[in-house]
Design a protein around this motif. Sequence first.
Motif, PDB file in Angstrom:
ATOM      1  N   GLY A 229       0.751  -1.238   0.000  1.00 30.61           N
ATOM      2  CA  GLY A 229       0.000   0.000   0.000  1.00 30.61           C
ATOM      3  C   GLY A 229       0.769   1.268   0.000  1.00 30.61           C
ATOM      4  O   GLY A 229       1.673   1.397  -0.642  1.00 30.61           O
TER       5      GLY A 229
ATOM      6  N   SER B  54       3.179   4.136  -5.083  1.00 31.01           N
ATOM      7  CA  SER B  54       2.466   4.416  -6.317  1.00 31.01           C
ATOM      8  C   SER B  54       1.868   3.131  -6.848  1.00 31.01           C
ATOM      9  O   SER B  54       2.384   2.043  -6.616  1.00 31.01           O
ATOM     10  CB  SER B  54       3.413   5.007  -7.362  1.00 31.01           C
ATOM     11  N   ALA B  55       0.770   3.232  -7.593  1.00 36.18           N
ATOM     12  CA  ALA B  55       0.064   2.054  -8.061  1.00 36.18           C
ATOM     13  C   ALA B  55       0.910   1.268  -9.053  1.00 36.18           C
ATOM     14  O   ALA B  55       1.673   1.825  -9.837  1.00 36.18           O
ATOM     15  CB  ALA B  55      -1.244   2.478  -8.731  1.00 36.18           C
TER      16      ALA B  55
ATOM     17  N   GLU C 254     -12.487  -3.684 -11.356  1.00 32.82           N
ATOM     18  CA  GLU C 254     -11.251  -3.101 -11.869  1.00 32.82           C
ATOM     19  C   GLU C 254     -10.908  -1.807 -11.134  1.00 32.82           C
ATOM     20  O   GLU C 254      -9.743  -1.565 -10.772  1.00 32.82           O
ATOM     21  CB  GLU C 254     -11.373  -2.849 -13.367  1.00 32.82           C
ATOM     22  N   ALA C 255     -11.926  -0.974 -10.894  1.00 35.26           N
ATOM     23  CA  ALA C 255     -11.691   0.288 -10.196  1.00 35.26           C
ATOM     24  C   ALA C 255     -11.237   0.044  -8.762  1.00 35.26           C
ATOM     25  O   ALA C 255     -10.310   0.698  -8.260  1.00 35.26           O
ATOM     26  CB  ALA C 255     -12.958   1.136 -10.219  1.00 35.26           C
ATOM     27  N   ALA C 256     -11.884  -0.907  -8.090  1.00 42.04           N
ATOM     28  CA  ALA C 256     -11.543  -1.180  -6.694  1.00 42.04           C
ATOM     29  C   ALA C 256     -10.149  -1.783  -6.578  1.00 42.04           C
ATOM     30  O   ALA C 256      -9.387  -1.450  -5.658  1.00 42.04           O
ATOM     31  CB  ALA C 256     -12.585  -2.116  -6.085  1.00 42.04           C
TER      32      ALA C 256
ATOM     33  N   THR D  36      -7.643  -1.382  -8.711  1.00 45.04           N
ATOM     34  CA  THR D  36      -6.683  -0.313  -9.021  1.00 45.04           C
ATOM     35  C   THR D  36      -6.494   0.600  -7.814  1.00 45.04           C
ATOM     36  O   THR D  36      -5.367   0.999  -7.489  1.00 45.04           O
ATOM     37  CB  THR D  36      -7.164   0.502 -10.234  1.00 45.04           C
ATOM     38  N   LYS D  37      -7.579   0.904  -7.132  1.00 42.88           N
ATOM     39  CA  LYS D  37      -7.524   1.770  -5.955  1.00 42.88           C
ATOM     40  C   LYS D  37      -6.717   1.128  -4.824  1.00 42.88           C
ATOM     41  O   LYS D  37      -6.092   1.825  -4.025  1.00 42.88           O
ATOM     42  CB  LYS D  37      -8.950   2.084  -5.478  1.00 42.88           C
ATOM     43  N   ALA D  38      -6.697  -0.203  -4.776  1.00 44.01           N
ATOM     44  CA  ALA D  38      -5.965  -0.898  -3.716  1.00 44.01           C
ATOM     45  C   ALA D  38      -4.451  -0.865  -3.919  1.00 44.01           C
ATOM     46  O   ALA D  38      -3.700  -1.255  -3.021  1.00 44.01           O
ATOM     47  CB  ALA D  38      -6.445  -2.347  -3.614  1.00 44.01           C
ATOM     48  N   LYS D  39      -3.986  -0.442  -5.079  1.00 44.27           N
ATOM     49  CA  LYS D  39      -2.555  -0.184  -5.346  1.00 44.27           C
ATOM     50  C   LYS D  39      -1.648  -1.367  -5.032  1.00 44.27           C
ATOM     51  O   LYS D  39      -0.625  -1.229  -4.372  1.00 44.27           O
ATOM     52  CB  LYS D  39      -2.090   1.049  -4.569  1.00 44.27           C
TER      53      LYS D  39
ATOM     54  N   SER E 128     -20.030  -0.510  -2.795  1.00 47.55           N
ATOM     55  CA  SER E 128     -19.682  -0.585  -1.379  1.00 47.55           C
ATOM     56  C   SER E 128     -19.405  -2.020  -0.955  1.00 47.55           C
ATOM     57  O   SER E 128     -18.498  -2.287  -0.154  1.00 47.55           O
ATOM     58  CB  SER E 128     -20.805   0.001  -0.520  1.00 47.55           C
TER      59      SER E 128
ATOM     60  N   ASP F  95     -16.020  -3.080  -2.369  1.00 48.52           N
ATOM     61  CA  ASP F  95     -14.951  -2.516  -1.539  1.00 48.52           C
ATOM     62  C   ASP F  95     -14.802  -3.304  -0.235  1.00 48.52           C
ATOM     63  O   ASP F  95     -13.674  -3.556   0.229  1.00 48.52           O
ATOM     64  CB  ASP F  95     -15.240  -1.047  -1.231  1.00 48.52           C
TER      65      ASP F  95
END
Length: 311
Positions: free
Chosen positions: A7, A10-11, A59-61, A63-66, A118, A121
């Motif tokens: 975490g 950077s991703a 995919e968004a979640a 990517t957000k988790a890096k 939600s 996530d």
Amino acid sequence: MMDILGGGESAAPAGDLIKDVTEATFMQDVVDASMKAPVIVDFWAPWCGPCKTLVPMLEAAVTKAKGAVTLAKINVDENQQLAAALAQQGLPLQSIPTVVGFYEGRPVDLFQGAQPASEVDAFIARLIETAGGSADGGLSDALEAAEQMLAEGAADDAAQTFAAIIGEDDTCAAAYAGLARAHIALGDVEQAEAVLNGAPAAISDAAELEAVRAQIELARQAENAGPVAELRAQVEADPANLQTRFDLAQALHAADEAEAAVEELLELFRRDREWNDGAAKAQLFTIFDALKPNDPVVLNGRRKLSSLIFA
């Protein structure tokens, strides 16, 4: 069971985090990759409407988790043999989308159908928490110390420490599993089973407890195992006697020869995979579940079993 969370940095490149996976790459991109960090596997098909809604959220979640988790997308239409084999091993793939979280080589959580962002996530958060361990602060140190005691043969001391951890956190699956394993080491299988039965319902399906259940089953088998030398001689005299080969595999495992036991069960499966209602495969899974997911016996055994299934 490690550099998990990745975490704060950077991703990672999207190609490293999100992959289309096939039968040929499943072991590498899912099973092996999940030894380092959780892998979310999305079983989907082009004709599935809910799948089209869910994939962008996943995919968004991710990517957000890096880098804390990765996403493997499996088109079930293009990988029907893989989907069938996984369903045969217990994954509920009768309907899609089905999303399964893998960690340390095994499925640890799943959901089916379209979900709100939600819930997606929350699913990912649970996987990351699983990878990071259920205890925190001093409890994590205590768990490590108890495991060390158990590894060094001090099962009584380990049991007391695991019990103390449960007193501080009665939802710590690792502590319940450790306490049960300590009782197995002390030769008290009944008490080990009682520990598992006393675990809260919320953690009763935790991977750590499932592993101990498999160890308990194997410990009970060991109580009635026959002599290895005699059984091996019988198998050599009559290789087609599958019951004797199965008995030999149980005796080998009881003698701490897990790899040899797995080889006998694989040979039995090769000869007749349906023998005794699939007893060879069931016994293999029991042995795999009882060992650490990254144990070479498990990794090699699962690969060989998959090769036989797909043959």
